[in-house]
Design a protein around this motif. Structure first.
Motif, PDB file in Angstrom:
ATOM      1  N   PHE A 135      70.458  74.419  51.847  1.00 26.70           N
ATOM      2  CA  PHE A 135      70.307  75.418  50.784  1.00 26.70           C
ATOM      3  C   PHE A 135      71.396  75.215  49.727  1.00 26.70           C
ATOM      4  CE2 PHE A 135      68.701  78.642  54.177  1.00 26.70           C
ATOM      5  CZ  PHE A 135      67.477  78.005  54.210  1.00 26.70           C
ATOM      6  N   SER A 136      72.624  75.022  50.199  1.00 26.79           N
ATOM      7  CA  SER A 136      73.753  74.837  49.288  1.00 26.79           C
ATOM      8  C   SER A 136      73.568  73.587  48.445  1.00 26.79           C
ATOM      9  CB  SER A 136      75.059  74.752  50.081  1.00 26.79           C
ATOM     10  OG  SER A 136      75.315  75.954  50.777  1.00 26.79           O
ATOM     11  N   ALA A 137      73.113  72.497  49.073  1.00 31.39           N
ATOM     12  CA  ALA A 137      72.892  71.251  48.334  1.00 31.39           C
ATOM     13  C   ALA A 137      71.811  71.416  47.287  1.00 31.39           C
ATOM     14  CB  ALA A 137      72.525  70.133  49.311  1.00 31.39           C
ATOM     15  N   ALA A 138      70.725  72.109  47.652  1.00 28.44           N
ATOM     16  CA  ALA A 138      69.607  72.293  46.724  1.00 28.44           C
ATOM     17  C   ALA A 138      70.020  73.138  45.528  1.00 28.44           C
ATOM     18  CB  ALA A 138      68.429  72.934  47.457  1.00 28.44           C
ATOM     19  N   ARG A 139      70.733  74.220  45.783  1.00 29.91           N
ATOM     20  CA  ARG A 139      71.090  75.114  44.685  1.00 29.91           C
ATOM     21  C   ARG A 139      72.184  74.517  43.796  1.00 29.91           C
ATOM     22  NH1 ARG A 139      73.536  79.556  42.498  1.00 29.91           N
ATOM     23  NH2 ARG A 139      72.062  80.998  41.551  1.00 29.91           N
ATOM     24  N   SER A 140      72.997  73.624  44.358  1.00 34.31           N
ATOM     25  CA  SER A 140      74.061  72.994  43.573  1.00 34.31           C
ATOM     26  C   SER A 140      73.606  71.690  42.921  1.00 34.31           C
ATOM     27  CB  SER A 140      75.278  72.720  44.461  1.00 34.31           C
ATOM     28  OG  SER A 140      75.785  73.922  44.988  1.00 34.31           O
ATOM     29  N   GLY A 141      72.390  71.252  43.222  1.00 33.92           N
ATOM     30  CA  GLY A 141      71.886  70.018  42.624  1.00 33.92           C
ATOM     31  C   GLY A 141      72.562  68.769  43.145  1.00 33.92           C
ATOM     32  N   ARG A 142      72.931  68.764  44.420  1.00 35.81           N
ATOM     33  CA  ARG A 142      73.644  67.623  45.011  1.00 35.81           C
ATOM     34  C   ARG A 142      72.662  66.718  45.751  1.00 35.81           C
ATOM     35  NH1 ARG A 142      77.295  68.743  41.395  1.00 35.81           N
ATOM     36  NH2 ARG A 142      78.904  70.231  42.017  1.00 35.81           N
ATOM     37  N   VAL A 143      72.077  65.789  45.025  1.00 42.25           N
ATOM     38  CA  VAL A 143      70.981  64.992  45.569  1.00 42.25           C
ATOM     39  C   VAL A 143      71.427  64.065  46.685  1.00 42.25           C
ATOM     40  CG1 VAL A 143      71.193  63.237  43.752  1.00 42.25           C
ATOM     41  CG2 VAL A 143      69.030  63.508  44.987  1.00 42.25           C
ATOM     42  N   GLY A 161      68.805  65.545  59.972  1.00 43.31           N
ATOM     43  CA  GLY A 161      67.937  66.481  60.677  1.00 43.31           C
ATOM     44  C   GLY A 161      67.811  67.867  60.094  1.00 43.31           C
ATOM     45  N   ALA A 162      68.305  68.081  58.867  1.00 41.79           N
ATOM     46  CA  ALA A 162      68.147  69.400  58.250  1.00 41.79           C
ATOM     47  C   ALA A 162      66.664  69.707  58.047  1.00 41.79           C
ATOM     48  CB  ALA A 162      68.875  69.454  56.908  1.00 41.79           C
ATOM     49  N   GLN A 163      66.277  70.960  58.257  1.00 43.56           N
ATOM     50  CA  GLN A 163      64.884  71.359  58.107  1.00 43.56           C
ATOM     51  C   GLN A 163      64.536  71.499  56.634  1.00 43.56           C
ATOM     52  OE1 GLN A 163      64.495  74.952  60.448  1.00 43.56           O
ATOM     53  NE2 GLN A 163      63.943  73.782  62.275  1.00 43.56           N
ATOM     54  N   VAL A 164      63.667  70.630  56.168  1.00 42.89           N
ATOM     55  CA  VAL A 164      63.363  70.598  54.743  1.00 42.89           C
ATOM     56  C   VAL A 164      62.632  71.858  54.298  1.00 42.89           C
ATOM     57  CG1 VAL A 164      61.128  69.423  54.930  1.00 42.89           C
ATOM     58  CG2 VAL A 164      62.561  69.047  52.921  1.00 42.89           C
ATOM     59  N   ASP A 165      61.940  72.515  55.206  1.00 43.17           N
ATOM     60  CA  ASP A 165      61.248  73.759  54.872  1.00 43.17           C
ATOM     61  C   ASP A 165      61.848  74.954  55.605  1.00 43.17           C
ATOM     62  OD1 ASP A 165      59.425  73.639  52.841  1.00 43.17           O
ATOM     63  OD2 ASP A 165      57.720  73.080  54.098  1.00 43.17           O
ATOM     64  N   GLY A 166      63.077  74.841  56.049  1.00 46.35           N
ATOM     65  CA  GLY A 166      63.726  75.985  56.677  1.00 46.35           C
ATOM     66  C   GLY A 166      63.918  77.102  55.672  1.00 46.35           C
ATOM     67  N   SER A 167      64.019  78.330  56.158  1.00 48.54           N
ATOM     68  CA  SER A 167      64.166  79.461  55.237  1.00 48.54           C
ATOM     69  C   SER A 167      65.307  80.361  55.676  1.00 48.54           C
ATOM     70  CB  SER A 167      62.868  80.270  55.161  1.00 48.54           C
ATOM     71  OG  SER A 167      62.511  80.761  56.433  1.00 48.54           O
ATOM     72  N   ASN A 168      65.860  81.090  54.699  1.00 45.30           N
ATOM     73  CA  ASN A 168      66.924  82.043  55.027  1.00 45.30           C
ATOM     74  C   ASN A 168      66.313  83.406  55.362  1.00 45.30           C
ATOM     75  OD1 ASN A 168      66.180  83.118  52.557  1.00 45.30           O
ATOM     76  ND2 ASN A 168      68.213  82.965  51.634  1.00 45.30           N
ATOM     77  N   ASP A 169      67.152  84.427  55.448  1.00 41.85           N
ATOM     78  CA  ASP A 169      66.657  85.734  55.876  1.00 41.85           C
ATOM     79  C   ASP A 169      65.706  86.374  54.861  1.00 41.85           C
ATOM     80  OD1 ASP A 169      68.713  86.029  54.050  1.00 41.85           O
ATOM     81  OD2 ASP A 169      69.583  87.791  55.014  1.00 41.85           O
ATOM     82  N   LYS A 170      65.667  85.857  53.634  1.00 45.41           N
ATOM     83  CA  LYS A 170      64.743  86.371  52.626  1.00 45.41           C
ATOM     84  C   LYS A 170      63.501  85.492  52.481  1.00 45.41           C
ATOM     85  CE  LYS A 170      68.219  88.800  49.860  1.00 45.41           C
ATOM     86  NZ  LYS A 170      68.814  88.964  48.513  1.00 45.41           N
ATOM     87  N   GLY A 171      63.432  84.446  53.284  1.00 42.84           N
ATOM     88  CA  GLY A 171      62.277  83.563  53.237  1.00 42.84           C
ATOM     89  C   GLY A 171      62.381  82.431  52.245  1.00 42.84           C
ATOM     90  N   ASN A 172      63.563  82.249  51.626  1.00 45.58           N
ATOM     91  CA  ASN A 172      63.720  81.222  50.602  1.00 45.58           C
ATOM     92  C   ASN A 172      63.984  79.853  51.218  1.00 45.58           C
ATOM     93  OD1 ASN A 172      63.474  83.273  48.688  1.00 45.58           O
ATOM     94  ND2 ASN A 172      65.673  83.666  48.701  1.00 45.58           N
TER      95      ASN A 172
END
Length: 209
Positions: free
Chosen positions: A69-77, A87-98
């Motif tokens: 989530f942090s990488a995506a929001r910070s634009g760290r490709v 092994g990070a879940q590419v479609d994992g979600s936080n407590d709000k479903g994001n």
């Protein structure tokens, strides 16, 4: 959130930015701990790799954020690529479903960085139709933030521009109310669709959707 978190959390700086580096060094000299999230947000691939080598379970840590989530929001490709490889879940979600893709589309990072991260996520299998916070989709926030290239990318990966959020708002509505997108008129033109007045044809289109 710690001061190191706040350094990159809301206004990501380019990797290697001299002002951000000086602040980061001053905080660490004063005793601040560089954790997985602050390393990810700074784009420090080597440090992220070192932390994961020492503790692989960090890939799934939540606060309620995980590192992707942090990488995506910070634009760290490059960091995002490493996290997915580990092994990070590419479609994992936080407590709000994001999801990470939702964060990439909503991110205040540069357009080029957001696009690059979104491509990595989509290539890894991210679902652009996933309903997130308030039933919004990544396409809603791509329409709100821009650029047109992000919206086109999502549509090519089978995002649907007729999906509505919890208030019944379309992606077109997000584009129309945006004060951030530099190419707002292009976004509106891309997402606008003809009004179907014939009731039988309208029902047929709805059934196809």
């Amino acid at each position: 959130e710690t001061p190191l978190d706040l350094l990159e959390a809301y206004e990501p700086k380019p990797i290697g930015d001299s002002d951000a580096r000086r602040v980061r060094e001053a905080l660490r000299k004063a005793g601040a701990t560089l954790d997985i999230h602050s390393a990810v947000r700074s784009g420090d691939v080597a440090e992220v790799r070192r932390l994961l080598d020492a503790d692989p379970s960090l890939i799934h840590t939540e606060r309620p954020w995980n590192p992707l989530f942090s990488a995506a929001r910070s634009g760290r490709v490059e960091v995002a690529k490493l996290l997915i490889e580990r092994g990070a879940q590419v479609d994992g979600s936080n407590d709000k479903g994001n999801t990470p893709l939702w964060f990439a589309c909503q991110s205040p990072a540069s357009a080029d960085d957001r696009l690059a991260v979104a491509k990595v996520l989509l290539d890894a299998g991210a679902n652009p139709r996933r309903e997130c916070e308030d039933r919004s989709t990544p396409l809603h926030f791509a329409a709100w933030r821009g650029p047109v290239a992000m919206v086109e990318l999502l549509l090519r990966h089978n995002a649907k521009q007729w999906m509505t959020d919890k208030d019944g708002k379309l992606q077109l509505d997000y584009a129309k109310r945006s004060s951030l997108a530099a190419d707002k008129e292009e976004l509106i033109a891309l997402l606008d669709v003809p009004v179907i007045r014939d009731p039988d044809f309208k029902r047929a289109v709805k059934a196809i959707h």
